[in-house]
Scaffold this motif. Structure first.
Motif, PDB file in Angstrom:
ATOM      1  N   GLU A 203       0.846  -1.201   0.000  1.00  0.00           N
ATOM      2  CA  GLU A 203       0.000   0.000   0.000  1.00  0.00           C
ATOM      3  C   GLU A 203       0.877   1.245   0.000  1.00  0.00           C
ATOM      4  O   GLU A 203       1.758   1.390   0.842  1.00  0.00           O
ATOM      5  N   VAL A 204       0.630   2.145  -0.929  1.00  0.00           N
ATOM      6  CA  VAL A 204       1.445   3.361  -1.049  1.00  0.00           C
ATOM      7  C   VAL A 204       0.953   4.399  -0.048  1.00  0.00           C
ATOM      8  O   VAL A 204      -0.224   4.781  -0.072  1.00  0.00           O
ATOM      9  N   PRO A 205       1.830   4.900   0.820  1.00  0.00           N
ATOM     10  CA  PRO A 205       1.422   6.000   1.703  1.00  0.00           C
ATOM     11  C   PRO A 205       1.248   7.291   0.898  1.00  0.00           C
ATOM     12  O   PRO A 205       2.156   7.695   0.169  1.00  0.00           O
ATOM     13  N   VAL A 206       0.083   7.902   1.013  1.00  0.00           N
ATOM     14  CA  VAL A 206      -0.188   9.177   0.329  1.00  0.00           C
ATOM     15  C   VAL A 206      -0.684  10.171   1.370  1.00  0.00           C
ATOM     16  O   VAL A 206      -1.680   9.927   2.055  1.00  0.00           O
ATOM     17  N   GLU A 207      -0.002  11.287   1.482  1.00  0.00           N
ATOM     18  CA  GLU A 207      -0.340  12.336   2.448  1.00  0.00           C
ATOM     19  C   GLU A 207      -0.885  13.548   1.697  1.00  0.00           C
ATOM     20  O   GLU A 207      -0.292  14.006   0.712  1.00  0.00           O
ATOM     21  N   PHE A 208      -2.025  14.074   2.149  1.00  0.00           N
ATOM     22  CA  PHE A 208      -2.597  15.298   1.574  1.00  0.00           C
ATOM     23  C   PHE A 208      -2.610  16.394   2.642  1.00  0.00           C
ATOM     24  O   PHE A 208      -2.840  16.120   3.827  1.00  0.00           O
ATOM     25  N   ALA A 209      -2.358  17.615   2.225  1.00  0.00           N
ATOM     26  CA  ALA A 209      -2.424  18.762   3.140  1.00  0.00           C
ATOM     27  C   ALA A 209      -2.884  19.984   2.364  1.00  0.00           C
ATOM     28  O   ALA A 209      -2.598  20.130   1.166  1.00  0.00           O
ATOM     29  N   ASP A 210      -3.616  20.860   3.049  1.00  0.00           N
ATOM     30  CA  ASP A 210      -4.147  22.080   2.430  1.00  0.00           C
ATOM     31  C   ASP A 210      -3.271  23.261   2.826  1.00  0.00           C
ATOM     32  O   ASP A 210      -3.236  23.679   3.989  1.00  0.00           O
ATOM     33  N   TRP A 211      -2.553  23.822   1.847  1.00  0.00           N
ATOM     34  CA  TRP A 211      -1.680  24.969   2.094  1.00  0.00           C
ATOM     35  C   TRP A 211      -2.245  26.251   1.485  1.00  0.00           C
ATOM     36  O   TRP A 211      -1.533  27.259   1.388  1.00  0.00           O
ATOM     37  N   ARG A 212      -3.504  26.242   1.099  1.00  0.00           N
ATOM     38  CA  ARG A 212      -4.063  27.418   0.429  1.00  0.00           C
ATOM     39  C   ARG A 212      -4.058  28.677   1.292  1.00  0.00           C
ATOM     40  O   ARG A 212      -3.834  29.780   0.753  1.00  0.00           O
ATOM     41  N   PRO A 213      -4.298  28.586   2.600  1.00  0.00           N
ATOM     42  CA  PRO A 213      -4.323  29.833   3.384  1.00  0.00           C
ATOM     43  C   PRO A 213      -2.955  30.518   3.511  1.00  0.00           C
ATOM     44  O   PRO A 213      -2.892  31.679   3.911  1.00  0.00           O
ATOM     45  N   GLU A 218       5.609  31.582   2.556  1.00  0.00           N
ATOM     46  CA  GLU A 218       5.522  30.577   3.608  1.00  0.00           C
ATOM     47  C   GLU A 218       5.404  29.183   3.020  1.00  0.00           C
ATOM     48  O   GLU A 218       5.980  28.222   3.538  1.00  0.00           O
ATOM     49  N   ARG A 219       4.655  29.040   1.904  1.00  0.00           N
ATOM     50  CA  ARG A 219       4.551  27.730   1.258  1.00  0.00           C
ATOM     51  C   ARG A 219       5.915  27.253   0.777  1.00  0.00           C
ATOM     52  O   ARG A 219       6.273  26.084   0.929  1.00  0.00           O
ATOM     53  N   ALA A 220       6.682  28.150   0.180  1.00  0.00           N
ATOM     54  CA  ALA A 220       8.008  27.775  -0.312  1.00  0.00           C
ATOM     55  C   ALA A 220       8.915  27.337   0.831  1.00  0.00           C
ATOM     56  O   ALA A 220       9.650  26.342   0.728  1.00  0.00           O
ATOM     57  N   ALA A 221       8.866  28.064   1.946  1.00  0.00           N
ATOM     58  CA  ALA A 221       9.695  27.712   3.102  1.00  0.00           C
ATOM     59  C   ALA A 221       9.261  26.375   3.686  1.00  0.00           C
ATOM     60  O   ALA A 221      10.091  25.539   4.074  1.00  0.00           O
ATOM     61  N   ARG A 222       7.944  26.151   3.752  1.00  0.00           N
ATOM     62  CA  ARG A 222       7.460  24.892   4.316  1.00  0.00           C
ATOM     63  C   ARG A 222       7.816  23.719   3.415  1.00  0.00           C
ATOM     64  O   ARG A 222       8.156  22.630   3.902  1.00  0.00           O
ATOM     65  N   GLN A 249      -2.025  21.113  -1.420  1.00  0.00           N
ATOM     66  CA  GLN A 249      -2.890  21.968  -2.229  1.00  0.00           C
ATOM     67  C   GLN A 249      -2.508  23.425  -2.018  1.00  0.00           C
ATOM     68  O   GLN A 249      -2.498  23.938  -0.904  1.00  0.00           O
ATOM     69  N   GLU A 250      -2.173  24.096  -3.119  1.00  0.00           N
ATOM     70  CA  GLU A 250      -1.744  25.490  -3.075  1.00  0.00           C
ATOM     71  C   GLU A 250      -2.803  26.452  -3.601  1.00  0.00           C
ATOM     72  O   GLU A 250      -2.749  27.642  -3.324  1.00  0.00           O
ATOM     73  N   ALA A 251      -3.746  25.921  -4.394  1.00  0.00           N
ATOM     74  CA  ALA A 251      -4.850  26.722  -4.931  1.00  0.00           C
ATOM     75  C   ALA A 251      -5.989  25.768  -5.248  1.00  0.00           C
ATOM     76  O   ALA A 251      -5.830  24.542  -5.172  1.00  0.00           O
ATOM     77  N   ASP A 252      -7.154  26.318  -5.598  1.00  0.00           N
ATOM     78  CA  ASP A 252      -8.283  25.449  -5.908  1.00  0.00           C
ATOM     79  C   ASP A 252      -7.942  24.509  -7.070  1.00  0.00           C
ATOM     80  O   ASP A 252      -8.442  23.381  -7.129  1.00  0.00           O
ATOM     81  N   ASP A 253      -7.115  24.987  -7.996  1.00  0.00           N
ATOM     82  CA  ASP A 253      -6.760  24.183  -9.162  1.00  0.00           C
ATOM     83  C   ASP A 253      -5.245  23.987  -9.275  1.00  0.00           C
ATOM     84  O   ASP A 253      -4.696  23.898 -10.373  1.00  0.00           O
ATOM     85  N   GLY A 254      -4.564  23.918  -8.134  1.00  0.00           N
ATOM     86  CA  GLY A 254      -3.116  23.738  -8.170  1.00  0.00           C
ATOM     87  C   GLY A 254      -2.602  22.998  -6.949  1.00  0.00           C
ATOM     88  O   GLY A 254      -2.985  23.313  -5.816  1.00  0.00           O
ATOM     89  N   HIS A 255      -1.770  21.987  -7.162  1.00  0.00           N
ATOM     90  CA  HIS A 255      -1.197  21.184  -6.086  1.00  0.00           C
ATOM     91  C   HIS A 255       0.303  21.012  -6.335  1.00  0.00           C
ATOM     92  O   HIS A 255       0.758  20.982  -7.477  1.00  0.00           O
ATOM     93  N   ARG A 256       1.038  20.886  -5.247  1.00  0.00           N
ATOM     94  CA  ARG A 256       2.460  20.538  -5.319  1.00  0.00           C
ATOM     95  C   ARG A 256       2.603  19.084  -4.894  1.00  0.00           C
ATOM     96  O   ARG A 256       2.171  18.693  -3.802  1.00  0.00           O
ATOM     97  N   CYS A 257       3.206  18.256  -5.764  1.00  0.00           N
ATOM     98  CA  CYS A 257       3.325  16.819  -5.499  1.00  0.00           C
ATOM     99  C   CYS A 257       4.786  16.457  -5.271  1.00  0.00           C
ATOM    100  O   CYS A 257       5.670  16.921  -6.009  1.00  0.00           O
ATOM    101  N   VAL A 258       5.039  15.641  -4.260  1.00  0.00           N
ATOM    102  CA  VAL A 258       6.376  15.118  -3.984  1.00  0.00           C
ATOM    103  C   VAL A 258       6.289  13.592  -3.972  1.00  0.00           C
ATOM    104  O   VAL A 258       5.599  13.011  -3.131  1.00  0.00           O
ATOM    105  N   TRP A 259       6.963  12.980  -4.927  1.00  0.00           N
ATOM    106  CA  TRP A 259       7.049  11.517  -4.989  1.00  0.00           C
ATOM    107  C   TRP A 259       8.462  11.134  -4.552  1.00  0.00           C
ATOM    108  O   TRP A 259       9.441  11.481  -5.209  1.00  0.00           O
TER     109      TRP A 259
END
Length: 606
Positions: A203-213, A218-222, A249-259
């Motif tokens: 099972e692949v671990p997949v983590e989701f987080a909301d960074w829109r606020p 701050e998103r770049a630093a995090r 999630q960085e915007a309603d239609d934008g996400h940053r993915c790290v594999w």
């Protein structure tokens, strides 16, 4: 480093210095280690360790009181001994070996390795599969005390479009189920050679987080903090899968993915195959269709092909190719510290050729039957030749490892690449064109003999104890790139793809043949500074400009132009640095002058 024996160097010392050296060794070594008579091993642990020392250090006899360093041991041998001791059921570290220094002391310290129970989804007693050439060295480094981030690969990108989280998770689940390499783990504690085992399920671990606020800064630093912690987390190599995902999630239609995955299971070519399969499965799910990942030829077929080969011709080729080699032509300090790969955060220096330079060089190559990879790798050889004032240079070249004669090899997923020594003779009076053709023949021959582990090549060349053949490697990014910037559909597109990895060398030069042609040097800032590193890229750019202009030039003439442009760049950068420092100093002085004077003394009354 020279192949000169330690006793030869000692023999040239004066009598007084030899006496001081003997006293120092006597004080520093464990009791009985210097000049100690042979004492045979008695316990099972002592017999196992003595056998390993004898095999790895290539000595006839090892007693329990013999000193590790006096027998010729070093940090590289320690990696192998630690890994093979673990295979034999004894747990110890490279630092234990350095501290204890004798078989007797080490045997007292070593503890048995507990036999792990087979994980759920894996058959008990599964014999597993052998390791490929690159996997062998990589696993030894990984279990020999290297930092957890060594050989951890982080693939990052921005996903443009509304992301269906459940469909994204399900797409990864389908591809992992269809791809044995993504369900692979490693066994190395059963008294037998290391094996790789394919789990029936993972099972692949997949983590989701909301960074829109968060604001962009701050998103770049995090993200930077996450990448650092994720790399340091590493992987437990005996557990599958050796991959995980995080989606922010960085915007309603934008996400940053790290594999994140371990290099042991995938190379860059295989990354592309996996990403394409995942995105195809994701879009199938969005259309309401059942995903059908391709049934690719399996990596074990390559391992079977490899096992059927007779390595004798490869071994003979490398012995002949590296015969008479002089001192290493390194670019920096060693790539290991105390026998361990230490994964530090890499810096980068980049240089993109202009469209005009790219086109001129492509025409030059096409008209003369040369590849851009050959020409640019030759440029790195000249950089090393100039650095060492040497005509004979060696650096690492990463080959794809995929055999042309193996059906389906280009569609397989696994770790095929291998890093091998490329030796170039660079006489000052040689003409450029014949020299480049000779370099191209050397690279072609290298690929015909690319299936031996590097450690075996080094031992065959008599360099197993000298710290390796090279400390810089060249990687030509010429594998198929299906999933690049803009890949996808109107519903979800990939943007800004990037890969972070530490291969354990002070400098990795990535060459992209283009167009446009570009160079990227990933380097350890603890061993190389930025200006010096980028100056080397500027030198290669000067070389790329010089070849089409004068194909009949000698290497000395080309190298002169490279040195001049590199020197000019370094001087300009130093002057710019001084000016930046002076501007900062003036700004600090202005701020201090603008501070109000209160006239009060610290702690004084009103």
């Amino acid at each position: 480093m020279s192949d000169e024996r330690a006793e030869d160097r000692v023999g040239r010392l004066s009598a007084a210095r030899r006496e001081l050296l003997s006293l120092w060794l006597a004080e520093d070594a464990p009791d009985g280690a210097v000049g100690a008579p042979y004492v045979a091993p008695e316990t099972e642990e002592e017999r196992v360790l003595a056998r390993l020392w004898r095999e790895v250090l290539e000595v006839e006899r090892v007693g329990v009181a013999d000193d590790y360093f006096a027998l010729g041991g070093d940090s590289i041998h320690a990696i192998v001994i630690v890994a093979r001791a673990r295979e034999a059921g004894l747990h110890l570290s490279a630092q234990d070996l350095f501290d204890q220094r004798t078989v007797r002391a080490l045997a007292r310290l070593a503890v048995p390795v507990e036999e792990p129970a087979p994980p759920a989804g894996e058959a008990a007693g599964e014999p597993g599969l052998p390791l490929g050439p690159m996997q062998q060295g990589m696993l030894y480094h990984s279990v020999g005390g290297s930092s957890p981030g060594a050989y951890v690969v982080q693939v990052t990108c921005r996903l443009a479009g509304a992301l269906d989280r459940e469909a994204f998770r399900a797409a990864w689940r389908e591809v992992v189920a269809a791809t044995p390499a993504l369900r692979t783990c490693f066994r190395f504690a059963q008294g037998t050679p290391p094996r790789q085992v394919v789990r029936r399920a993972a099972e692949v671990p997949v983590e989701f987080a909301d960074w829109r606020p968060m604001p962009a800064e701050e998103r770049a630093a995090r993200l930077a903090r996450y990448l650092e912690a994720d790399r340091d987390r590493g992987f437990e190599l005996s557990e599958a899968p050796l991959l995980r995902l995080a989606v922010f999630q960085e915007a309603d239609d934008g996400h940053r993915c790290v594999w994140t995955h371990h290099h042991l299971v995938l190379d860059g070519w295989s990354q592309q195959l996996v990403l394409r399969d995942v995105l195809d499965a994701y879009h199938a799910l969005l259309r309401g269709e059942r995903p059908n990942p391709p049934a690719r030829p399996s990596f074990p077929r390559y391992l079977e092909w490899l096992a059927a080969r007779d390595p004798a011709s490869d071994e003979e080729y490398w012995r002949h190719r590296l015969a008479g080699l002089g001192a290493p032509t390194g670019i920096a300090g060693p790539g290991c510290a105390d026998g361990q790969v230490i994964a530090t955060r890499r810096r980068e220096a980049t240089l993109r050729f202009s469209a005009a330079t790219t086109e001129r060089l492509r025409v030059f190559c096409r008209e003369r039957g040369l590849t851009p990879a050959t020409v640019l790798a030759g440029g790195w050889g000249l950089v090393l030749a100039a650095r060492h004032a040497a005509e004979d240079v060696v650096f690492g070249l990463t080959a794809s490892g995929r055999p042309e004669e193996l059906p389906g090899a280009t569609e397989m997923v696994g770790l095929f690449i291998n890093t091998l020594p490329l030796r170039l003779h660079c006489p000052a009076g040689a003409r450029v064109l014949p020299w480049l053709r000779q370099a191209q023949r050397a690279m072609t021959e290298l690929r015909e003999h690319q299936h031996l582990p590097l450690s075996r090549i080094e031992r065959g060349a008599g360099r197993g104890r000298s710290g390796g053949l090279f400390d810089s490697i060249v990687v030509v990014e010429n594998f198929p790139t299906w999933v690049g910037d803009g890949y996808g559909s109107p519903r979800l597109r990939v943007a800004e793809p990037a890969v972070l990895v530490d291969e354990g060398y002070p400098l990795v030069l990535e060459i992209t043949p283009g167009p446009p042609m570009s160079l990227r040097a990933r380097y350890d800032p603890g061993r190389l500074d930025h200006v010096r590193t980028r100056a080397a890229l500027v030198a290669i750019e000067a070389y790329a400009d010089a070849l089409p202009a004068d194909p009949e030039a000698t290497l000395a003439e080309v190298a002169g132009g490279m040195a001049e442009r590199s020197r000019r760049y370094a001087e300009e950068e130093r002057e710019a640095g001084r000016e930046r420092g002076e501007r900062r100093l003036r700004a600090v002085r202005r701020r201090r002058a603008a501070l109000p004077e209160t006239g009060a003394t610290p702690g004084g009354g009103g």
